[in-house]
Structures are given as structure tokens and as C-alpha cells.
Design a protein around this motif. Structure first.
Motif, PDB file in Angstrom:
ATOM      1  N   GLY A 292     -29.349  26.468  28.970  1.00 30.99           N
ATOM      2  CA  GLY A 292     -28.497  27.374  29.739  1.00 30.99           C
ATOM      3  C   GLY A 292     -27.538  28.118  28.830  1.00 30.99           C
ATOM      4  O   GLY A 292     -27.787  28.306  27.634  1.00 30.99           O
ATOM      5  N   GLY A 293     -26.407  28.522  29.407  1.00 31.94           N
ATOM      6  CA  GLY A 293     -25.445  29.343  28.675  1.00 31.94           C
ATOM      7  C   GLY A 293     -24.979  28.690  27.384  1.00 31.94           C
ATOM      8  O   GLY A 293     -25.064  29.291  26.308  1.00 31.94           O
ATOM      9  N   TYR A 294     -24.494  27.465  27.488  1.00 31.36           N
ATOM     10  CA  TYR A 294     -23.938  26.849  26.281  1.00 31.36           C
ATOM     11  C   TYR A 294     -25.035  26.377  25.322  1.00 31.36           C
ATOM     12  O   TYR A 294     -24.862  26.453  24.106  1.00 31.36           O
TER      13      TYR A 294
ATOM     14  N   LYS B 132     -38.513  29.545  29.824  1.00 32.86           N
ATOM     15  CA  LYS B 132     -37.430  29.433  28.826  1.00 32.86           C
ATOM     16  C   LYS B 132     -37.966  28.772  27.564  1.00 32.86           C
ATOM     17  O   LYS B 132     -37.647  29.174  26.444  1.00 32.86           O
TER      18      LYS B 132
ATOM     19  N   ASN C  29     -22.722  18.196  34.199  1.00 32.62           N
ATOM     20  CA  ASN C  29     -22.014  16.951  33.870  1.00 32.62           C
ATOM     21  C   ASN C  29     -22.605  15.673  34.464  1.00 32.62           C
ATOM     22  O   ASN C  29     -22.739  14.656  33.791  1.00 32.62           O
TER      23      ASN C  29
ATOM     24  N   GLU D 259     -22.593  16.893  25.757  1.00 29.28           N
ATOM     25  CA  GLU D 259     -21.500  17.823  26.026  1.00 29.28           C
ATOM     26  C   GLU D 259     -20.371  17.141  26.814  1.00 29.28           C
ATOM     27  O   GLU D 259     -20.549  16.113  27.433  1.00 29.28           O
ATOM     28  N   LYS D 260     -19.197  17.761  26.750  1.00 27.79           N
ATOM     29  CA  LYS D 260     -18.058  17.298  27.531  1.00 27.79           C
ATOM     30  C   LYS D 260     -18.177  17.817  28.952  1.00 27.79           C
ATOM     31  O   LYS D 260     -18.774  18.892  29.117  1.00 27.79           O
TER      32      LYS D 260
ATOM     33  N   ARG E 279     -15.773  20.348  20.048  1.00 32.59           N
ATOM     34  CA  ARG E 279     -15.832  21.258  18.904  1.00 32.59           C
ATOM     35  C   ARG E 279     -14.471  21.506  18.257  1.00 32.59           C
ATOM     36  O   ARG E 279     -14.385  21.806  17.069  1.00 32.59           O
TER      37      ARG E 279
ATOM     38  N   TRP F 156     -23.183  25.345  39.837  1.00 36.14           N
ATOM     39  CA  TRP F 156     -23.097  23.882  39.808  1.00 36.14           C
ATOM     40  C   TRP F 156     -21.678  23.400  39.517  1.00 36.14           C
ATOM     41  O   TRP F 156     -21.291  22.300  39.929  1.00 36.14           O
ATOM     42  N   ARG F 157     -20.882  24.191  38.814  1.00 32.86           N
ATOM     43  CA  ARG F 157     -19.510  23.758  38.487  1.00 32.86           C
ATOM     44  C   ARG F 157     -18.662  23.545  39.750  1.00 32.86           C
ATOM     45  O   ARG F 157     -17.642  22.863  39.701  1.00 32.86           O
TER      46      ARG F 157
ATOM     47  N   TYR G 283      -9.811  19.822  28.091  1.00 34.67           N
ATOM     48  CA  TYR G 283      -9.300  20.285  26.784  1.00 34.67           C
ATOM     49  C   TYR G 283      -7.829  19.915  26.621  1.00 34.67           C
ATOM     50  O   TYR G 283      -7.394  19.559  25.535  1.00 34.67           O
TER      51      TYR G 283
ATOM     52  N   TYR H  49     -13.526  30.073  22.287  1.00 32.44           N
ATOM     53  CA  TYR H  49     -14.466  30.122  21.155  1.00 32.44           C
ATOM     54  C   TYR H  49     -13.864  30.779  19.915  1.00 32.44           C
ATOM     55  O   TYR H  49     -14.506  30.879  18.894  1.00 32.44           O
TER      56      TYR H  49
END
Ligand code: NAD
Length: 368
Positions: free
Chosen positions: A46-48, A74, A113, A133-134, A162, A201-202, A219, A298
């Protein structure tokens, strides 16, 4: 096409220097200037996942060698873009077979997640290192199960924190450790963005495990620990919602939370899905301060302290992260700020406590 890759040679591990060899369980690996190269499969394109893959093009010590996805189209695109052979492509049903694939050292889990828990445990049981991932999981219990599974399978578990490798962040941590701010007494962490599509989904608790706190508030949670340099001993929190349609039960829009630290410092933080351009850390001690804005996007990260501007150069965060994670996984290097599963469980315990505090209105003691 000639690239940095052309400098990589496949050689027998027997020719590696001894300290490297002692941490290397693979009989055949690529090396770059004497250091082994981490061969990574990304799960979740996906995006990340795309961002990490692009950033890895500039890595010398990490290489994308496989993919795991539920979408065949994909996989095809990624195969062409990253030169990935058919034998290194998996879907969510068959990826346990990665166990028998000598081209893959680690799997980077970059999915919603709530899926991390089962996926990480399956990767561990396949005998591969895991980067997740977080947030690593949706609560501390699941996080601890992931840590235990990786320990049992004798693989390492790292989390995509990161910022732990970002140069200006590390300079603030160095200054704090050197006592340049004096005694640390206050941290403020403000993290948010205005979330779009209500169907994503978020905003679905089943997949996200919560709302802004899981996604962006983490964060400030994690940041308060690496900026203050201690783990909180109590938590208070308050939740507010301006849009009950978009932010359903269990999906938080905005949470303010406070931490108390054993040395007397306090943290005051805000996590929100309702405001853009909210990305600020402020640390204050008896003798000085650090202020970063943006502090976790970023980048380039910008910041100053009572001594002046922070001038460390910006390098794509995910490139640095993957170079360093290669050294951690294959050479046993210790990062300045931990990025392992135990570190993530501490953040998940704080997330659990923050949600409990919003529900009860009570001050929640925590022991990390
Ligand atoms: P995304 O929606 O862009 O991608 C998620 C991927 O998972 C998609 O390719 C989707 O097809 C796949 N997927 C697999 N099973 C799925 C299912 N049952 N439902 C929905 N999608 C499914 O999300 P993203 O932004 O790439 O986020 C993925 C993870 O990465 C999250 O845990 C997020 O917190 C994390 N993330 C981290 C950072 C960072 O800076 N460290 C930045 C963004 C996202």
C-alpha cells in the motif's frame, strides 16, 4: 541497468570478518564493503509499503527481494519495478512457505494495524526476522504475544520507528544525555492531521484498533519517552469529538494526554485526526530547550535548541532506517534508541492506559 547493486557480490559467509560471521546464520549472503546485505520481503503493498520500497533503492545494506500481497496486479507491477522473481512472490494464504526461501532474511509487515499480530507470528514461525510497522499491535497483550513468539522462534522483531534514526532527533538526545538542557522537566508532543475518506481502514476499529492515537498519537507517546529519556509512571487523558458520524465508538478523533515521569518531568500531548499541520515537539529543562517542527513527518525535520539551529542533514528516513536495521538484524548492532518489540510493548501499554484514562477519568499508574 548498472546500479549500486552491481557493487554487491554474492560471496560465501566464510570470507566475512569474524564479528559479522558470529551473528550471521546464513551460509550464503550478499555483502557490501564487508557488511552483509539484508534481503527483505515487504508484506502489504500500500501507500507506506511503496514508500519504503522506493527508499530502499538507495540502501547499500538492504535489498527488496520479495513481496507478499493479496493483489496479483500489484505483485506484477512490483516484480517489474524491483526485479523480483516469481519464486519470491507470495499471497496471504501461502506466505508461510517463505520458510524455505533462502533469498529472504526478513519480512517487513506494512498492513493495517490489527493484522500485524497474526502476520508477525506467522513470519516468526517461518523462521524469518520481522520488521513490523507502528503501532506494532492494537494492545499490549497482543504485542507481548508477538515478542514471545519471536523469542521462541529465535528471530528478531523490530518496529518501524524511523525517528529513532533521524539525525536532528539523535542530536537532541545526545544533548540531553550530555546534560546540556539541565534537568528535564517538561515535554510537549502535538501530532495530528485531518483524516479524509471515512471508509478507510484507519477509521474502522476492527482494522485500526482505535483512532488517531494508534496512528499518529503514537509519535507523541514514543517521542515523549525518547525525548525525556525516561518511562512514564502515570497517565491521565481526556477525549473530545467534534464529528460523531465519522469517528464512531472506539475510534478516537482527539485525545489529550499527560504523562508523569519518575524524575519529576511531565509531558502534555495531543493526538488528533481533526487538524492539519500539527507536528511539534518541545522539550524543556532547567538550563535549555529543544523545539522541533515538523518533528515526526517525512522531513526535512526542523528544529532549534537554546544553542541555535539544528543543522544535521536530511536523509530519507526509511533509507537510513533500513540501513541501520540491516546492521541490527545481521550484525547485532545496538541502536541509540531501541527499536525492538519490547520497546513497542511499552508504547502499547501506554496506549492501553490512555484509553483506560479517557473511559474512567482516573489517573492510571503504569509500570513499563
Ligand atoms: P494502506 O492502506 O496504504 O496500505 C495497506 C496495505 O495493506 C494495502 O496494500 C492493502 O491492500 C493491504 N491489506 C492487506 N490486508 C488488508 C485488509 N484486510 N484490509 C485492508 N488492507 C489490507 O496503509 P498504509 O498507510 O501503508 O499503512 C500500513 C501500516 O503502515 C499501518 O500500520 C500504518 O500505521 C503504518 N504506517 C507507518 C508510517 C511510518 O511513517 N512509519 C507511515 C504510514 C503508515
Amino acid at each position: 541497468m548498472p546500479s549500486r547493486r552491481s557493487f554487491l557480490q554474492t560471496i560465501a559467509a566464510a570470507t566475512l570478518p569474524l564479528p559479522v560471521l558470529s551473528n550471521l546464520s546464513y551460509c550464503n549472503t550478499q555483502v557490501h564493503e564487508g557488511e552483509p546485505v539484508l534481503r527483505v520481503a515487504i508484506m502489504g503493498l500500500g501507500g507506506y509499503g511503496n514508500m519504503v520500497a522506493r527508499a530502499m533503492k538507495d540502501c547499500k545494506l538492504a535489498k527488496l527481494t520479495g513481496v507478499i500481497s493479496g493483489t496479483p496486479s500489484k505483485i506484477k507491477t512490483w516484480q517489474q519495478e524491483y526485479n523480483i522473481p516469481d519464486k519470491n512472490c507470495y499471497n496471504y494464504e501461502n506466505f508461510d512457505a517463505i520458510k524455505n526461501n533462502p533469498d529472504i532474511d526478513a519480512v517487513y509487515v506494512i498492513t493495517p494495524n490489527a493484522l500485524h499480530h497474526d502476520q508477525v507470528i506467522r513470519v516468526a514461525n517461518a523462521g524469518k526476522h520481522v520488521i513490523c510497522e507502528k503501532p506494532m499491535a492494537i494492545n499490549a497483550k497482543e504485542g507481548q504475544e508477538m515478542v514471545d513468539a519471536c523469542r521462541k522462534a529465535n528471530v528478531k522483531l523490530l518496529v518501524g520507528y524511523r525517528m529513532h534514526f533521524e539525525a536532528k532527533t539523535l542530536e537532541v538526545i545526545r544533548m540531553r544525555n550530555a546534560g546540556e538542557f539541565g534537568k528535564i522537566l517538561f515535554f510537549q508532543g502535538l501530532c495530528g492531521f485531518e483524516i479524509g475518506d471515512p471508509k478507510q481502514w484507519r477509521l474502522n476499529k476492527e482494522l485500526s484498533g482505535g483512532g488517531s492515537l494508534m496512528d499518529i498519537g503514537i509519535y507523541a507517546i514514543n517521542g515523549s519517552r525518547y525525548m525525556v529519556g525516561e518511562d512514564p509512571v502515570w497517565v491521565t487523558a481526556e477525549e473530545t469529538k467534534t464529528n460523531h458520524e465519522k469517528f464512531k465508538e472506539g475510534v478516537d478523533e482527539t485525545i489529550q494526554f499527560q504523562f508523569g515521569f519518575p524524575g519529576g518531568a511531565v509531558a502534555s500531548c495531543l493526538s488528533t485526526y481533526a487538524m492539519n499541520n500539527l507536528d511539534k515537539f518541545f522539550l524543556n529543562g532547567t538550563n535549555g530547550f529543544a523545539e522541533m517542527q515538523p518533528s515526526t513527518n517525512y522531513g526535512p525535520i526542523q528544529g532549534r535548541t537554546h544553542k541555535g539551529e539544528l543543522t544535521q542533514p536530511h536523509i530519507t528516513h526509511q533509507t537510513v532506517q533500513m540501513e541501520e536495521m540491516s546492521r541490527i538484524l545481521l550484525q547485532g548492532k545496538k541502536p541509540i534508541v531501541p527499536v525492538d518489540g519490547e520497546e513497542a510493548v511499552k508504547d502499547l501499554k501506554l496506549i492501553d492506559a490512555i484509553y483506560l484514562a479517557t473511559q474512567t477519568g482516573k489517573k492510571i499508574p503504569v509500570s513499563l
